[in-house]
Enzyme design. Structure first.
Site, PDB file in Angstrom:
ATOM      1  N   SER A  82       0.787  10.023 -34.557  1.00  0.00           N
ATOM      2  CA  SER A  82      -0.199   9.015 -35.325  1.00  0.00           C
ATOM      3  C   SER A  82      -1.441   9.345 -35.152  1.00  0.00           C
ATOM      4  CB  SER A  82       0.138   7.663 -34.960  1.00  0.00           C
ATOM      5  OG  SER A  82      -0.005   6.638 -35.724  1.00  0.00           O
ATOM      6  N   LEU A  83      -2.478   8.513 -35.753  1.00  0.00           N
ATOM      7  CA  LEU A  83      -3.979   8.975 -35.565  1.00  0.00           C
ATOM      8  C   LEU A  83      -4.755   7.470 -34.797  1.00  0.00           C
ATOM      9  CD1 LEU A  83      -5.154  11.030 -38.573  1.00  0.00           C
ATOM     10  CD2 LEU A  83      -5.004  11.763 -36.363  1.00  0.00           C
ATOM     11  N   GLU A 113     -12.566  15.853 -42.247  1.00  0.00           N
ATOM     12  CA  GLU A 113     -11.818  15.863 -43.488  1.00  0.00           C
ATOM     13  C   GLU A 113     -11.690  14.581 -44.079  1.00  0.00           C
ATOM     14  OE1 GLU A 113      -7.937  17.839 -42.331  1.00  0.00           O
ATOM     15  OE2 GLU A 113      -8.975  18.742 -40.629  1.00  0.00           O
ATOM     16  N   LYS A 115      -9.263  11.667 -45.121  1.00  0.00           N
ATOM     17  CA  LYS A 115      -7.857  11.003 -45.042  1.00  0.00           C
ATOM     18  C   LYS A 115      -7.374  10.797 -46.322  1.00  0.00           C
ATOM     19  CE  LYS A 115      -5.512   8.069 -41.545  1.00  0.00           C
ATOM     20  NZ  LYS A 115      -4.534   7.255 -42.456  1.00  0.00           N
ATOM     21  N   ASP A 117      -4.316   9.566 -48.730  1.00  0.00           N
ATOM     22  CA  ASP A 117      -3.338   8.305 -48.596  1.00  0.00           C
ATOM     23  C   ASP A 117      -2.227   8.550 -49.473  1.00  0.00           C
ATOM     24  OD1 ASP A 117      -3.004   5.898 -47.491  1.00  0.00           O
ATOM     25  OD2 ASP A 117      -4.340   4.967 -49.060  1.00  0.00           O
ATOM     26  N   ARG A 136       7.747  12.386 -42.174  1.00  0.00           N
ATOM     27  CA  ARG A 136       7.573  11.952 -40.592  1.00  0.00           C
ATOM     28  C   ARG A 136       8.329  11.286 -39.920  1.00  0.00           C
ATOM     29  NH1 ARG A 136       1.864   9.493 -38.776  1.00  0.00           N
ATOM     30  NH2 ARG A 136       2.654   7.265 -38.856  1.00  0.00           N
ATOM     31  N   GLU A 172      -0.089  15.787 -46.803  1.00  0.00           N
ATOM     32  CA  GLU A 172       0.101  14.420 -47.121  1.00  0.00           C
ATOM     33  C   GLU A 172       0.694  14.747 -48.604  1.00  0.00           C
ATOM     34  OE1 GLU A 172      -0.337  12.166 -44.852  1.00  0.00           O
ATOM     35  OE2 GLU A 172      -0.581  10.400 -45.970  1.00  0.00           O
ATOM     36  N   TYR A 224      -3.279  19.717 -43.966  1.00  0.00           N
ATOM     37  CA  TYR A 224      -4.401  19.463 -42.938  1.00  0.00           C
ATOM     38  C   TYR A 224      -4.228  20.012 -41.688  1.00  0.00           C
ATOM     39  CZ  TYR A 224      -1.315  15.442 -42.154  1.00  0.00           C
ATOM     40  OH  TYR A 224      -0.241  14.518 -41.926  1.00  0.00           O
ATOM     41  N   LYS A 287     -11.807  15.866 -36.204  1.00  0.00           N
ATOM     42  CA  LYS A 287     -11.168  16.608 -35.169  1.00  0.00           C
ATOM     43  C   LYS A 287     -12.000  17.537 -34.259  1.00  0.00           C
ATOM     44  CE  LYS A 287      -7.231  16.403 -38.614  1.00  0.00           C
ATOM     45  NZ  LYS A 287      -6.605  17.030 -39.625  1.00  0.00           N
ATOM     46  N   LYS A 311     -11.953   4.851 -40.682  1.00  0.00           N
ATOM     47  CA  LYS A 311     -11.354   3.816 -42.006  1.00  0.00           C
ATOM     48  C   LYS A 311     -12.686   3.455 -42.668  1.00  0.00           C
ATOM     49  CE  LYS A 311      -6.965   4.214 -41.509  1.00  0.00           C
ATOM     50  NZ  LYS A 311      -5.791   3.245 -41.503  1.00  0.00           N
ATOM     51  N   CYS A 405       6.604 -21.946 -72.971  1.00  0.00           N
ATOM     52  CA  CYS A 405       5.587 -20.682 -73.617  1.00  0.00           C
ATOM     53  C   CYS A 405       3.997 -21.245 -73.938  1.00  0.00           C
ATOM     54  CB  CYS A 405       6.259 -19.831 -74.594  1.00  0.00           C
ATOM     55  SG  CYS A 405       5.432 -18.754 -75.452  1.00  0.00           S
ATOM     56  N   CYS A 408       4.209 -20.801 -78.247  1.00  0.00           N
ATOM     57  CA  CYS A 408       5.179 -21.614 -79.267  1.00  0.00           C
ATOM     58  C   CYS A 408       5.914 -22.640 -78.483  1.00  0.00           C
ATOM     59  CB  CYS A 408       6.193 -20.354 -79.632  1.00  0.00           C
ATOM     60  SG  CYS A 408       7.499 -19.944 -78.327  1.00  0.00           S
ATOM     61  N   CYS A 423       9.631 -15.658 -72.707  1.00  0.00           N
ATOM     62  CA  CYS A 423       9.642 -16.594 -73.542  1.00  0.00           C
ATOM     63  C   CYS A 423      10.773 -16.146 -74.528  1.00  0.00           C
ATOM     64  CB  CYS A 423       8.643 -16.797 -74.504  1.00  0.00           C
ATOM     65  SG  CYS A 423       8.805 -17.251 -76.112  1.00  0.00           S
ATOM     66  N   CYS A 429       8.189 -16.866 -81.807  1.00  0.00           N
ATOM     67  CA  CYS A 429       7.113 -16.931 -81.095  1.00  0.00           C
ATOM     68  C   CYS A 429       6.008 -15.854 -81.626  1.00  0.00           C
ATOM     69  CB  CYS A 429       7.346 -16.516 -79.478  1.00  0.00           C
ATOM     70  SG  CYS A 429       6.228 -16.636 -78.387  1.00  0.00           S
TER      71      CYS A 429
HETATM   72  P1  AMP Z   1      -1.735   6.391 -39.692  1.00  0.00           P
HETATM   73  O1  AMP Z   1      -0.587   6.471 -40.627  1.00  0.00           O
HETATM   74  O2  AMP Z   1      -2.897   5.213 -40.134  1.00  0.00           O
HETATM   75  O3  AMP Z   1      -1.502   6.221 -38.245  1.00  0.00           O
HETATM   76  O4  AMP Z   1      -2.748   7.799 -39.783  1.00  0.00           O
HETATM   77  C1  AMP Z   1      -2.176   8.967 -39.481  1.00  0.00           C
HETATM   78  C2  AMP Z   1      -1.547   9.813 -40.883  1.00  0.00           C
HETATM   79  O5  AMP Z   1      -2.775   9.992 -41.452  1.00  0.00           O
HETATM   80  C3  AMP Z   1      -1.032  11.031 -40.267  1.00  0.00           C
HETATM   81  O6  AMP Z   1       0.419  10.724 -40.166  1.00  0.00           O
HETATM   82  C4  AMP Z   1      -1.259  12.010 -41.686  1.00  0.00           C
HETATM   83  O7  AMP Z   1      -0.062  11.786 -42.444  1.00  0.00           O
HETATM   84  C5  AMP Z   1      -2.336  11.098 -42.203  1.00  0.00           C
HETATM   85  N1  AMP Z   1      -3.503  12.040 -42.710  1.00  0.00           N
HETATM   86  C6  AMP Z   1      -4.124  12.101 -44.014  1.00  0.00           C
HETATM   87  N2  AMP Z   1      -5.158  12.919 -44.145  1.00  0.00           N
HETATM   88  C7  AMP Z   1      -4.989  13.475 -42.864  1.00  0.00           C
HETATM   89  C8  AMP Z   1      -6.081  14.424 -42.333  1.00  0.00           C
HETATM   90  N3  AMP Z   1      -6.748  15.176 -43.064  1.00  0.00           N
HETATM   91  N4  AMP Z   1      -5.602  14.766 -40.890  1.00  0.00           N
HETATM   92  C9  AMP Z   1      -4.736  14.291 -40.514  1.00  0.00           C
HETATM   93  N5  AMP Z   1      -3.856  13.312 -40.725  1.00  0.00           N
HETATM   94  C10 AMP Z   1      -4.227  12.918 -42.059  1.00  0.00           C
HETATM   95 ZN    ZN Z   2       6.712 -18.115 -77.230  1.00  0.00          ZN
END
Ligand code: AMP
Ligand code: ZN
Length: 668
Positions: A82-83, A113, A115, A117, A136, A172, A224, A287, A311, A405, A408, A423, A429
């Site tokens: 995780s991060l 970089e 992040k 989503d 993961r 991702e 990444y 990083k 974040k 409704c 109507c 409805c 209607c």
């Molecule tokens: P979290 O899910 O909040 O713990 O964040 C960690 C996750 O961020 C990692 O498992 C990655 O899948 C994701 N992630 C997205 N962008 C990046 C990036 N540029 N570098 C590293 N991790 C990333």
């Molecule tokens: Zn209706």
């Protein structure tokens, strides 16, 4: 001779790989879609004719077709961490201090970089070829989703260059906003609930059983991190540049920073610029750039010490809820809408937010005059995420959902399993009646020029039309006296209606507005049943035997077909000359070689995906059915055919044929 063919196949594969790369990774196509399709078809044909040159990583395998019932859980070779998170400059400064103390040096540079989503994925390559893709999961083990991942065109199946024999690359899986919104438009059109956000939709897509379904979703993969025992580069930045050179999609928004202030500039810049990105990002990942220093820092129990996520603050505002109104859709579905005191949010002024359904209102316990929190994600409409209870007026009362409704006054119903109230007064209607006609005339359906939504309302209010069949009875003289109408506009309307009689059956079928029959489903049904009569006579079993038609759609078609009002309307449409069967022209590419024979397809095939095989049977005049019965003519068996199917076919003396036998049947 054989060598010639093998070379030809390899050349085509290479060419197509390059075009995929140009289009999906570089966003810079150098060939038209049409020419690409021609080459792909040519390769498909050669591969079918020469199965000895099969290659699981051929570009022809991008369309999916493999079905996975249970994804295999596999252990990660290298744990996926995780991060750690941070939310302020102070957090980052603390992190910097810890690192420098740990490394006993001031000499540290960073990469920044975005992040991305979405859902994380681990791709393994051996000898330059993708061999597996694993989610993961809990970081120690994840699900093998390789068949689904192969359909994502920006992921190279074969690398441009062989880097090290054996490595993993992490990224991702995301769903860019444009594709996400398009998927939702289609769902709304089909009367289905829209997906909540791109992130969940992306991760849900990885677990779809049918990879052909995944292939249709506009997913993308941003990389990444490379994990390799042979670190041939000295910095993280260089390994990413190297990955880009191998054909991976590594976003360009990466910078090397030598101080935390520079890191902060990057963050501030992207906090604004992120709204222009084609995908969602919820922060920045910082990083340590040197891989040697990364090694030295190592990991905590949960995350690398050498990286930290920053974040972005969510775009959230509070405002007062003035009123809840209820919208009736063309299929009768009720959507509650929050009318807000206007508020500035992510660069736009927000006045309305969706409340989805009764459950959502109850869950949030939103009440009139409440101060509510509004958020804007990738969705088209902003949403209410909570209520500021400290600001609730003393005399406030819980919201009572409407029972009738708003249009109507019919008592609303809610079927088991449905999120929304409906409805049921389909044909009385007013909003549903005009909504249905407006849908019928819309661009993707009958495309009636000259007629707009407002005119439909006007014609309805004047009692000139009650359903879409009435349109074809309209006379110029009836339209001219109406408000804002003149001879010319009336002529245009009549002409537009006349021209719509040329619109193809699949579009007409979509225009009929049968619940859950959106554009794609209408195409499928039109192709399979060929005429409205066949469709309306189809049984439940025949409907669900069609690829991708489920219970819900089948039931909806059945209830449409059983309704006397619809039967009359369809009869009238026929009388006016509306296209209610597929035209001879669209049948040109098909044959009648299989002439109505029914086939059951079972197992995994070498030359066709299951969907391709089904399509081929239908294109040649055959029928595909879901289960074996006395009426089945043939069973086409691939690898791993279900044993119960085999026993049943044998006991009913139904011929079990191979893929090759099938090819002989259609290549006669
Ligand atoms: P979290 O899910 O909040 O713990 O964040 C960690 C996750 O961020 C990692 O498992 C990655 O899948 C994701 N992630 C997205 N962008 C990046 C990036 N540029 N570098 C590293 N991790 C990333
Ligand atoms: Zn209706």
């Amino acid at each position: 001779m054989t060598l010639g063919i093998e070379q030809k196949i390899n050349k085509l594969r290479e060419e197509l790989r390059l075009h995929n790369y140009n289009y999906y990774v570089l966003d810079n196509a150098t060939i038209t879609d049409y020419d690409f399709d021609l080459k792909l078809k040519e390769l498909e044909k050669l591969e079918v004719e020469n199965p000895q040159f099969f290659d699981a990583n051929s570009p022809t395998h991008r369309v999916g077709g493999e079905v996975t019932k249970n994804f295999k859980t596999v252990a990660h070779k290298n744990r996926m961490y995780s991060l750690a998170n941070s939310y302020s400059k102070d957090d980052l400064l603390d992190w910097e201090k810890r690192i420098k103390k740990n490394l006993e040096t001031e000499d540290v540079t960073y990469t920044c970089e975005l992040k991305y989503d979405g859902a994380s994925i681990n791709l393994s390559y051996e000898n330059g070829k993708l061999i597996s893709a694993v989610t993961r999961g809990d970081g120690f083990e994840g699900d093998n989703v390789t068949a689904n991942i192969k359909t994502i065109k920006s992921i190279p199946l074969v690398l441009k260059d062989n880097f090290v024999d054996d490595f993993e690359i992490r990224g991702e899986i995301i769903l860019p906003l444009e594709g996400f919104n398009k998927m939702n438009e289609e769902r709304i059109e089909a009367g289905e609930d829209p997906y909540k956000n791109p992130r969940n939709t992306a991760s849900g897509s990885l677990k779809l059983q049918d990879s052909a379904e995944v292939a249709k979703r506009p997913l993308d993969c941003l990389l990444y991190h490379i994990v390799s025992t042979k670190n041939i580069k000295s910095t993280h930045f260089k390994t990413l540049e190297n990955a880009r050179g191998l054909g991976f999609k590594v976003p360009k928004a990466i910078e090397v920073c030598s101080t935390i202030d520079e890191v902060f500039n990057f963050i501030e810049k992207w906090d604004i610029k992120r709204h222009q990105l084609p995908y969602e990002t919820d922060g920045v990942v910082v990083k340590v750039n040197s891989l040697a220093q990364q090694d030295e820092l190592g990991y905590t129990a949960k995350s690398p010490r050498w990286a930290i996520a920053y974040k972005f603050k969510t775009e959230q505002e509070s405002t007062v809820l003035k009123e809840i109104t209820y919208q009736v859709g063309r299929t009768g579905a009720i959507t509650p809408v929050a009318n807000l005191e206007p508020v500035q949010l992510a660069g736009t002024i927000v006045k309305r937010a969706s409340l989805h359904n009764a459950d959502q209102i109850e869950k949030l316990d939103v009440r009139i005059n409440d101060t509510v929190f509004v958020e804007k994600g990738g969705e088209i409409i902003p949403k209410i995420v909570g209520v500021d209870l400290t600001a609730r007026p003393i005399n406030s009362l819980p919201t009572v959902y409407i029972t009738n409704c708003p249009d109507c006054d019919t008592i609303l119903i809610r079927n088991e399993g449905d999120a929304k109230h409906y409805c049921p007064n389909e044909y009385g209607c007013p909003t549903q009646i005009t909504g249905r006609i407006q849908h019928f005339i819309s661009r993707k359906a009958m495309n009636i020029d000259g007629l707009g939504a407002e005119t439909v309302e006007l014609l309805f209010n004047q009692g000139l039309i009650h359903n879409y069949a009435d349109l074809f009875e309209l006379k110029e003289a009836q339209i001219i006296p109406l408000e804002r109408m003149a001879e010319k506009s009336a002529q245009n309307i009549i002409l537009g209606i006349e021209n719509s009689k040329q619109i193809s059956f699949e579009k007409v079928l979509f225009g009929l507005g049968i619940r859950f029959v959106g554009e794609t489903v209408a195409k499928k049904l039109a192709k399979h049943f060929k005429s409205i009569d066949n469709l309306m006579q189809a049984t439940f079993e025949e409907l669900i035997a069609v690829d991708e038609i489920g219970d819900r759609i089948a039931e909806s078609v059945l209830s449409f077909s059983a309704n006397l009002i619809n039967i009359q309307i369809i009869d009238r449409l026929k009388g006016y000359g509306v296209q209610l069967e597929v035209s001879a022209k669209s049948l040109e590419n098909t044959t009648q070689l299989l002439n109505g024979s029914s086939f059951v397809v079972s197992g995994v095939f070498l030359l066709f995906s299951r969907n391709e095989l089904k399509k081929s049977i239908e294109d040649n005049g055959g029928k595909v059915v879901g289960s074996i019965s006395k009426k089945t003519n043939y069973v086409i068996a691939g690898d791993n055919m279900g044993p119960s199917k085999r026993t049943k076919a044998e006991s009913l003396l139904i011929p079990i044929i191979s893929e090759a036998d099938y090819l002989k049947m259609i290549n006669n």
